[in-house]
Scaffold this motif. Structure first.
Motif, PDB file in Angstrom:
ATOM      1  N   ARG A 129      13.714   8.677  20.379  1.00  0.00           N
ATOM      2  CA  ARG A 129      13.916   7.578  21.329  1.00  0.00           C
ATOM      3  C   ARG A 129      13.408   7.953  22.714  1.00  0.00           C
ATOM      4  NH1 ARG A 129      19.334   4.152  21.154  1.00  0.00           N
ATOM      5  NH2 ARG A 129      18.000   3.078  22.664  1.00  0.00           N
ATOM      6  N   THR A 130      12.914   6.939  23.427  1.00  0.00           N
ATOM      7  CA  THR A 130      12.405   7.174  24.774  1.00  0.00           C
ATOM      8  C   THR A 130      12.939   6.171  25.787  1.00  0.00           C
ATOM      9  OG1 THR A 130      10.445   5.810  24.305  1.00  0.00           O
ATOM     10  CG2 THR A 130      10.252   8.200  23.919  1.00  0.00           C
ATOM     11  N   SER A 131      13.690   5.153  25.335  1.00  0.00           N
ATOM     12  CA  SER A 131      14.172   4.148  26.286  1.00  0.00           C
ATOM     13  C   SER A 131      15.416   3.462  25.742  1.00  0.00           C
ATOM     14  CB  SER A 131      13.087   3.098  26.564  1.00  0.00           C
ATOM     15  OG  SER A 131      12.793   2.360  25.394  1.00  0.00           O
ATOM     16  N   SER A 132      16.133   2.791  26.653  1.00  0.00           N
ATOM     17  CA  SER A 132      17.339   2.049  26.297  1.00  0.00           C
ATOM     18  C   SER A 132      17.616   1.019  27.381  1.00  0.00           C
ATOM     19  CB  SER A 132      18.543   2.991  26.167  1.00  0.00           C
ATOM     20  OG  SER A 132      19.746   2.258  26.039  1.00  0.00           O
ATOM     21  N   ASP A 133      18.226  -0.084  26.989  1.00  0.00           N
ATOM     22  CA  ASP A 133      18.666  -1.073  27.972  1.00  0.00           C
ATOM     23  C   ASP A 133      19.936  -0.627  28.684  1.00  0.00           C
ATOM     24  OD1 ASP A 133      16.558  -2.775  27.413  1.00  0.00           O
ATOM     25  OD2 ASP A 133      17.675  -3.881  25.868  1.00  0.00           O
ATOM     26  N   TRP A 134      20.629   0.367  28.110  1.00  0.00           N
ATOM     27  CA  TRP A 134      21.861   0.869  28.720  1.00  0.00           C
ATOM     28  C   TRP A 134      21.485   1.887  29.780  1.00  0.00           C
ATOM     29  CZ3 TRP A 134      25.937   4.618  26.304  1.00  0.00           C
ATOM     30  CH2 TRP A 134      27.122   4.563  27.063  1.00  0.00           C
ATOM     31  N   GLN A 135      21.513   1.458  30.993  1.00  0.00           N
ATOM     32  CA  GLN A 135      21.056   2.280  32.111  1.00  0.00           C
ATOM     33  C   GLN A 135      22.225   2.702  33.008  1.00  0.00           C
ATOM     34  OE1 GLN A 135      17.900   3.448  32.708  1.00  0.00           O
ATOM     35  NE2 GLN A 135      17.448   2.645  30.658  1.00  0.00           N
ATOM     36  N   PRO A 136      22.062   3.838  33.728  1.00  0.00           N
ATOM     37  CA  PRO A 136      20.894   4.722  33.744  1.00  0.00           C
ATOM     38  C   PRO A 136      20.894   5.713  32.581  1.00  0.00           C
ATOM     39  CG  PRO A 136      22.512   5.470  35.357  1.00  0.00           C
ATOM     40  CD  PRO A 136      23.067   4.205  34.761  1.00  0.00           C
ATOM     41  N   SER A 137      19.776   5.811  31.891  1.00  0.00           N
ATOM     42  CA  SER A 137      19.618   6.734  30.768  1.00  0.00           C
ATOM     43  C   SER A 137      18.270   7.423  30.865  1.00  0.00           C
ATOM     44  CB  SER A 137      19.708   5.986  29.425  1.00  0.00           C
ATOM     45  OG  SER A 137      20.972   5.385  29.246  1.00  0.00           O
TER      46      SER A 137
END
Length: 200
Positions: free
Chosen positions: A94-102
């Protein structure tokens, strides 16, 4: 320098897998998910509230992050810090998520964590994340274990001290026993292992 604190629910035989519920982690046929629930009491609740209220960033394995990602944004009233903390996730997929900040950490996880420890900011708290914890221990990156030791054995499941543990001494900084028999104990690093003869 930031500390890495590993927070785990653990059985007498060292299992840390899926304490929270039956569907949390069934890998390798693990059949005891939710084993911690029968021991919940007011002391454990107070300890968790205290620990979850501490300023921290989160250092998580990908599987733990995957299970938290849909849950904690919907339960911010219980733990607002889970969403506001920066979540550093060890992942090769994985490289991204809508759950920020991550932020997603690939490649040499140990080196990433060494760098994070040197940066300004709150301590890094690790929950669950069995595979990540093995890497951290193997590279001597754990500063403290905050454990809840439950009075049962399971015989199978992912274990805290599974492999790669280096010799290290610890000191107890806090301890108590909850009404349901759970030992709540915090250990901090206390240098190298020393030896001697009993009775001398």
């Amino acid at each position: 320098m930031r500390n890495v604190n590993v927070l785990e629910f653990i059985t007498l035989d060292g299992v840390i897998e899926a304490e929270g519920g039956p569907e949390e982690d069934t890998s390798d046929g693990f059949a005891y998910g939710g084993w911690a629930a029968p021991y919940d009491d007011e002391v454990l609740d107070a300890v968790m509230q205290k620990q979850m209220s501490l300023p921290c960033d989160l250092l998580l394995g990908r599987k733990t992050f995957d299970s938290w990602e849909p849950y904690w944004p919907q339960h911010a009233d219980i733990w607002p810090g889970a969403s506001t903390a920066t979540k550093y996730v060890a992942s090769t997929t994985r490289t991204s998520s809508d759950w920020q900040p991550s932020m997603f950490l690939g490649g040499d996880i140990a080196e990433h964590v060494r760098q994070l420890k040197q940066q300004p900011g709150p301590d890094l708290h690790v929950y669950g994340s069995a595979q990540l914890v093995q890497t951290l221990m193997k590279h001597d990156l754990v500063d403290a274990f905050w454990l809840k030791i439950y009075p049962l054995t399971l015989g199978s499941g992912k274990r805290l001290f599974a492999d790669g543990t280096i010799p290290a001494a610890f000191k107890v900084t806090e301890s108590q026993v909850s009404p349901s028999g759970v030992i709540v104990v915090n250990y901090e690093r206390a240098g190298a292992v020393t030896t001697g003869s009993v009775g001398e």
